[in-house]
Design a protein around this motif. Structure first.
Motif, short mmCIF file in Angstrom:
data_model
loop_
_atom_site.label_atom_id
_atom_site.label_comp_id
_atom_site.label_asym_id
_atom_site.label_seq_id
_atom_site.Cartn_x
_atom_site.Cartn_y
_atom_site.Cartn_z
N ARG A 129 0.83 -1.18 0.00
CA ARG A 129 0.00 0.00 0.00
C ARG A 129 0.87 1.25 0.00
NH1 ARG A 129 -5.28 -1.30 3.77
NH2 ARG A 129 -5.81 -3.30 2.77
N VAL A 130 0.26 2.37 -0.29
CA VAL A 130 1.02 3.61 -0.47
C VAL A 130 1.78 3.96 0.80
CG1 VAL A 130 0.82 6.07 -0.94
CG2 VAL A 130 -0.58 4.45 -2.20
N LYS A 131 1.17 3.82 1.95
CA LYS A 131 1.85 4.15 3.21
C LYS A 131 3.09 3.28 3.38
CE LYS A 131 1.25 4.54 8.20
NZ LYS A 131 0.32 4.45 9.35
N GLY A 132 2.98 2.01 3.06
CA GLY A 132 4.13 1.12 3.18
C GLY A 132 5.27 1.52 2.26
N LEU A 133 4.92 2.03 1.07
CA LEU A 133 5.96 2.48 0.14
C LEU A 133 6.67 3.71 0.68
CD1 LEU A 133 4.10 2.08 -3.27
CD2 LEU A 133 5.75 0.54 -2.23
N PHE A 134 5.92 4.66 1.23
CA PHE A 134 6.53 5.86 1.80
C PHE A 134 7.43 5.50 2.98
CE2 PHE A 134 2.68 8.40 0.17
CZ PHE A 134 3.31 8.62 -1.04
N LEU A 135 6.96 4.59 3.83
CA LEU A 135 7.78 4.17 4.96
C LEU A 135 9.05 3.48 4.50
CD1 LEU A 135 5.01 2.80 7.38
CD2 LEU A 135 6.39 4.87 7.68
N GLY A 136 8.93 2.66 3.45
CA GLY A 136 10.10 1.96 2.93
C GLY A 136 11.14 2.92 2.37
N LEU A 137 10.69 3.97 1.69
CA LEU A 137 11.62 4.96 1.14
C LEU A 137 12.25 5.80 2.24
CD1 LEU A 137 9.58 6.08 -1.99
CD2 LEU A 137 11.70 4.76 -1.99
N LEU A 138 11.46 6.21 3.23
CA LEU A 138 11.99 7.03 4.32
C LEU A 138 12.97 6.24 5.17
CD1 LEU A 138 8.75 8.92 5.35
CD2 LEU A 138 10.84 9.96 4.42
N GLU A 150 3.58 6.25 12.86
CA GLU A 150 2.19 6.59 13.19
C GLU A 150 1.61 7.66 12.28
OE1 GLU A 150 2.33 7.72 17.25
OE2 GLU A 150 2.69 5.67 17.98
N LYS A 151 2.41 8.25 11.42
CA LYS A 151 1.92 9.30 10.55
C LYS A 151 1.00 8.74 9.46
CE LYS A 151 5.91 12.41 11.05
NZ LYS A 151 5.16 13.59 11.57
N HIS A 152 0.13 9.60 8.95
CA HIS A 152 -0.75 9.22 7.84
C HIS A 152 0.02 9.28 6.52
CE1 HIS A 152 -4.20 9.14 10.46
NE2 HIS A 152 -3.95 10.39 10.88
N SER A 153 -0.60 8.74 5.47
CA SER A 153 0.05 8.69 4.16
C SER A 153 0.39 10.08 3.66
CB SER A 153 -0.85 7.97 3.15
OG SER A 153 -1.05 6.64 3.54
N GLU A 154 -0.54 11.04 3.84
CA GLU A 154 -0.31 12.39 3.35
C GLU A 154 0.88 13.04 4.07
OE1 GLU A 154 -3.12 11.18 4.38
OE2 GLU A 154 -4.35 11.08 2.54
N GLN A 155 1.00 12.78 5.37
CA GLN A 155 2.12 13.34 6.13
C GLN A 155 3.44 12.71 5.70
OE1 GLN A 155 0.39 12.30 9.98
NE2 GLN A 155 0.11 14.49 10.46
N LEU A 156 3.42 11.42 5.44
CA LEU A 156 4.63 10.73 4.99
C LEU A 156 5.05 11.22 3.61
CD1 LEU A 156 3.78 7.10 6.15
CD2 LEU A 156 5.44 8.66 7.19
#
Length: 824
Positions: A129-138, A150-156
C-alpha cells in the motif's frame, strides 16, 4: 469386475508412469553417488578420506557471482548519469527470474553511483500500500522512529518530498506491477533540475511506458549458452573450473536452463551437492527438468505472479500456448485462429478478431510471459515460444483447472471421462481416448509423426460429436474421412489427406471457421462451399479450384467472413468469385510452373481489382507484364518465381499503399533491375531472394521511406551505394550472398559512418563464396572490383560450389510448429 471397470482401472494408473520414471532416475542418481563414494576404497579410513575430499572439492556456491550483466550495468549507469538535468525515469523490463533486481542492486551499490547521488533509497513495491511504500523509502533516508510510523500517508508523502527537495537523489522502485501505484507516488519526487533519477523494475512493458512514454525501456535478455555455462560453472565449482572432461555435459545442463538465471541457480544448487564425476553429471543431465519443477516450487511461485495478474481471457491464451511441445517455435497465425475457434476472445464489431488476438499476444509478450522468436516484416510477431519453467507452470495450471489434459503424462480416470481439451505429442500414444468415454471433449491437438499406428486407431476421435477443434496434420489419411462430416460443431479443422478431394457434404460443417487441408495436388472445392458463411480462413497448400457461385444454386451466399485463401488456383480468378468474397484480406494464387506462357497472367488476374479489402497478395509461378490489376488497398506483395516483362516496374510502383515487397527467385529482363524515375513512395520493407538478378541500379529517390532491406542468395555485381543515403533506412540484412555483395554493403555502411550516420545496422550471416561471383568474367565482376581487392580475396577466401537449384516448394501454412532458427 466387468470388462469396462477393469479397463478403467488399468488406465487410471497410466498417468503416474512418467512420475515413477523420474523418481527411478533420482533414486538411480543417489545410488550412483553412494557407489562413487564407496568404490575403490578398501577400508573405512580410505572411505572417510574420500568423503572429506569430496566435501572439500565442492564449492560453497558463492552468491555474489554475476555473469553477463557487465554491459547492462554500464548502460544503466550511463542513463542514470546522463547530462540531462531534469528528473528522468529509467525502466528495466524482463520476465521473472531474469535478473532485473540483481542488475538494479549492482548499479545501486556501485561506488560511482553512491558518489554521484547524495540520497539513495530502495523499496520493493509488489502489492504494498502507499503508506508502506513511503515508509520503505523514508527508512533509507532518515532515522526511523515510532513517531514516523504513526503518521498518515499524506504526512509521509510531504515528509519524503521535503527530504528529497534540493538534493540529487536516486530512487529504486523494484518490482512494480501496476500503473496505479506509480500514479499515487509520483508527486512525492521533486524535479529540481539537478539530475535526479528514478530506477524502476517491472515485468510489464505497460507500466514502464506509463512511467516514461517518450523513451523505450531497457529490456533484459536471456543469457546465451556460454554465459549460462559460465554462471553454472562458477556457482558449482567456484572461480576456477579444473574439470574439462565435464564441460560438454555441463554445457548440456546449462543449455536446458534456457538462459534464465533463476533456473541456472536452482540447478547449480543441486549440482553442487554431487561429486564431480562424469557418470553422476550424465544422470543429473537427464533429470534437470524434474529437479527444477518438483523440488523447487519457489521458482514456479516467483513466475506465477505474472500469471495471476493476467485478465481471464489472457490466462486461457497463455495456458493454450503451454499445450504445444517444448523447444518449438509456435507460428502465430495458426495460433490466433485456434484462440478464436476456442472462443477465448470477444470484441466489438469495429475490431477484427484476428487483429485483437495479435494484440493479446503482444500483451503477453509485454508481460514477459511469451518470448518472441521471430518477427514479420511489418514488426508483428511471426513465431513465439514460452520458457520451459513457465511452460511447466502452465501445464500444471491446465491440469488443476481442468482446462487442458495430456493423457500421455497425466492420464487419470477423471481425465478420461471429462477431458474437454486433449493434446498429444506423439500419435503412437493415442490409445485410451478412442473408447467412447469422452462425450465432453471439445478439442483434440495431435503433434508429431507416428512411427507405427493402426489406421483404425485414428477413427476414434471422429466419434466425438462435440468437437470444435480437430488438428491431425502429421498423420495422413488416404481419403477425406467421412466421419468428420458428422462433427457439426467444428470450428477449426486441419487434416492431411493423400487424395485431393473434398465431399460436397462439407457444407454440413456450417460452424467451420478455419479449414486446413494438406494434399498432394490441386483440390477441387465443391459448389456447396458457398453455403459455409462462417468460413474465415481456407489454407490449402497445393492450391484449390473455387468454382463460380451459381445464381440458381439454392443457399448461395456471399462469404462476407472469408479473410484468407492460400493457395487458390489461377483458373479460379474470375469476377464472380471475387465479388462473392468482398472482405478477403489475404490471398495467395498459384499459377503454372511454365514461366514462358504465351499469355501473361496479368490478363487473368484482372478480377482481383474487385477485392477492395485485399491487403496481402502472394503470386507464385506467374508471367507478369503489369500490376494494374492490384487493388489500391494492397500493403504487402510477395512475388515468388515470377517473370517480368518490360514496363512491369512502372505499374508496380504505382501501388499507393504498398509497404512490403518481397521478390523471391524472380526473373527480370536481361537479369537487371534498373530504376530511374520509378518511386515506391510508401515502401518500408524490401526483400530480394534471387540467384538470377545480376545488376541493380537504384538511388535514394526510388525508395524515399525504406526502413529495412534484406538480401538473400543474391549475386549482384554491387549494391547501389546511394541506398545508404535513404535517411529512413535502419537495417540491411545479408544472408548467403556473394562476397561482392557483402563488400558493397560494408562499403555503404562505412560511407554512412564517415558522414556521421551511426544508426545504420548491417547484419551479415552465412557468408558467401567467390566461385560464382569473382572468376566469372561474363558477368563483368572483374571490372567492378579493383585488382588488388581481387587478389586479396582469392588468397584469403575459401571457394566452394554454390547450389543455384530452385528450392522445392514446401507447404508451411498448415504448420503450427517450425524450426526456431528457420523462416517458415
Amino acid at each position: 469386475m466387468d470388462l469396462l471397470e477393469c479397463y478403467e482401472r488399468v488406465y487410471s494408473t497410466k498417468g503416474y508412469l512418467s512420475q515413477i520414471v523420474d523418481e527411478i532416475k533420482l533414486i538411480e542418481l543417489e545410488v550412483m553417488v553412494i557407489y562413487e563414494q564407496m568404490s575403490c576404497h578398501a577400508d573405512v579410513n580410505d572411505s572417510e578420506s574420500y568423503l572429506l575430499e569430496s566435501s572439500q572439492e565442492k564449492s560453497p556456491a558463492v552468491q555474489d557471482i554475476v555473469v553477463g550483466l557487465d554491459d547492462d550495468v554500464l548502460e544503466i549507469k550511463t542513463r542514470l548519469c546522463s547530462f540531462s538535468s531534469k528528473l528522468e525515469i529509467v525502466s528495466l523490463v524482463g520476465m521473472g527470474g531474469i535478473g532485473k533486481s540483481t542488475l538494479a542492486r549492482m548499479v545501486y551499490d556501485d561506488p560511482f553511483i553512491q558518489y554521484h547521488f547524495s540520497i539513495r533509497a530502495w523499496v520493493t513495491v509488489k502489492d504494498h500500500r502507499v503508506k508502506g511504500l513511503f515508509l520503505g523509502l523514508l527508512d533509507g533516508i532518515v532515522e526511523f522512529t515510532a513517531e514516523i510510523h504513526e503518521k498518515h500517508s499524506e504526512q509521509l508523502e510531504e515528509m519524503l518530498y521535503r527530504k528529497l527537495k534540493h538534493n540529487r537523489y536516486l530512487i529504486v522502485l523494484d518490482d512494480v506491477w501496476s500503473t496505479e501505484v506509480w500514479g499515487k507516488i509520483r508527486r512525492c519526487f521533486p524535479d529540481d533540475k539537478n539530475g535526479s533519477r528514478i530506477l524502476l523494475t517491472t515485468r510489464l512493458t505497460k507500466v514502464a511506458l506509463h512511467a516514461k512514454s517518450d523513451s523505450a525501456p531497457y529490456c533484459l535478455k536471456l543469457l546465451d549458452l556460454e554465459e549460462s555455462w559460465e554462471l553454472l560453472c562458477q556457482k558449482v565449482c567456484g572461480r576456477k573450473f579444473d574439470r574439462p572432461d565435464l564441460e560438454d555435459i555441463g554445457k548440456k545442463i546449462a543449455g536446458r536452463c534456457q538462459g534464465l538465471p533463476l533456473t541456472i541457480l536452482v540447478v547449480a544448487g543441486q549440482l553442487s551437492k554431487l561429486p564431480r564425476t562424469r557418470m553422476c553429471w550424465q544422470i543429473f543431465a537427464k533429470t534437470v527438468g524434474s529437479i527444477v519443477t518438483d523440488e523447487h516450487e519457489k521458482c514456479l511461485d516467483i513466475l506465477a505472479l505474472s500469471y495471476r495478474n493476467l485478465p481471464h481471457h489472457l490466462k486461457a491464451c497463455f495456458i493454450y500456448i503451454c499445450a504445444f511441445p517444448a523447444e518449438t517455435a509456435i507460428r502465430v497465425q495458426p495460433l490466433v485462429k485456434l484462440w478464436i475457434a476456442e472462443g477465448f476472445l470477444t470484441t466489438g464489431k469495429q475490431k477484427i478478431l484476428e487483429n485483437y488476438a495479435e494484440e493479446c499476444l503482444e500483451d503477453l509478450v509485454n508481460r514477459s510471459l511469451v518470448i518472441v522468436k521471430q518477427r514479420k516484416s511489418n514488426g508483428r510477431v511471426k513465431s513465439c515460444a514460452v520458457h520451459d519453467l513457465l511452460r511447466d507452470f502452465g501445464l500444471r495450471e491446465a491440469q488443476r483447472e481442468n482446462f487442458f489434459h495430456f493423457p500421455e503424462f497425466f492420464a487419470t480416470a477423471d481425465t478420461l471421462n471429462c477431458g474437454r481439451r486433449l493434446s498429444y505429442y506423439r500419435a503412437a500414444s493415442i490409445e485410451v481416448p478412442w473408447k467412447p468415454l469422452l462425450p465432453l471433449s471439445r478439442t483434440l491437438l495431435l503433434f508429431g509423426y507416428p512411427r507405427s499406428l493402426p489406421r483404425s486407431q485414428l477413427l476414434g476421435p471422429l466419434q466425438y460429436k462435440l468437437l470444435r477443434v480437430l488438428r491431425i496434420l502429421h498423420v495422413t489419411f488416404n481419403f477425406f474421412p467421412p466421419q468428420v462430416l458428422q462433427l457439426v460443431h467444428l470450428r477449426y479443422l486441419a487434416l492431411t489427406v493423400k487424395e485431393p478431394e473434398c465431399p460436397e457434404s462439407i457444407s454440413r460443417l456450417w460452424n467451420l471457421q478455419t479449414f486446413i487441408l494438406a494434399t498432394r495436388g490441386v483440390l477441387n472445392l465443391p459448389k456447396t462451399v458457398w453455403e459455409m458463411d462462417n468460413l474465415r480462413h481456407v489454407c490449402l497448400g497445393n492450391g484449390c479450384f473455387l468454382p463460380n457461385p451459381m445464381s440458381s444454386f439454392n443457399g448461395c451466399k456471399v462469404l462476407t467472413n472469408l479473410q484468407t485463401i492460400t493457395y487458390m488456383d489461377i483458373t479460379s480468378c474470375t469476377r464472380e468469385v471475387a465479388e462473392n468474397i468482398p472482405n478477403l484480406k489475404k490471398l495467395a494464387i498459384r499459377g503454372r510452373r511454365e514461366w514462358d506462357s504465351s499469355q501473361p497472367s496479368s490478363y487473368v488476374l484482372d478480377s482481383l481489382f474487385y477485392l477492395k479489402q485485399l491487403e496481402k497478395l502472394k503470386l507464385r509461378y506467374h508471367n507478369l507484364s503489369s500490376m494494374d490489376f492490384c487493388p489500391s488497398n494492397l500493403k504487402k506483395l510477395v512475388l515468388n518465381r515470377c517473370s517480368f516483362s518490360c514496363g512491369f516496374t512502372s505499374s508496380l510502383c504505382m501501388l499507393p499503399n504498398l509497404e512490403i515487397l518481397k521478390l523471391e527467385h524472380v526473373q527480370f529482363e536481361q537479369h537487371s533491375w534498373n530504376l530511374t524515375e520509378e518511386v515506391f513512395s510508401n515502401l518500408k520493407y524490401l526483400k530480394k531472394v534471387s540467384s538470377y538478378l545480376r545488376v541493380w541500379n537504384a538511388s535514394e529517390v526510388n525508395f524515399p521511406k525504406l526502413e529495412h532491406l534484406v538480401l538473400k542468395r543474391c549475386y549482384l555485381e554491387s549494391i547501389p551505394h546511394e541506398i545508404g543515403n535513404i535517411y529512413t533506412l535502419q537495417r540491411i540484412e545479408v544472408h548467403s550472398c556473394s562476397v561482392v555483395v557483402e563488400i558493397s554493403v560494408r562499403r555503404v555502411q562505412e560511407e554512412q559512418k564517415n558522414m556521421g550516420n551511426d544508426s545504420l545496422n548491417v547484419s551479415i550471416s552465412q557468408k558467401g563464396s567467390l566461385k560464382n561471383s569473382i572468376p566469372n568474367a561474363t558477368l563483368g565482376l572483374k571490372n567492378s572490383i579493383p585488382n588488388a581487392t581481387l587478389d586479396f580475396l582469392r588468397r584469403n577466401w575459401y571457394w566452394s560450389t554454390l547450389d543455384f537449384e530452385e528450392e522445392p516448394f514446401v507447404y508451411r501454412n498448415d504448420m503450427l510448429c517450425c524450426d526456431p532458427n528457420g523462416s517458415p
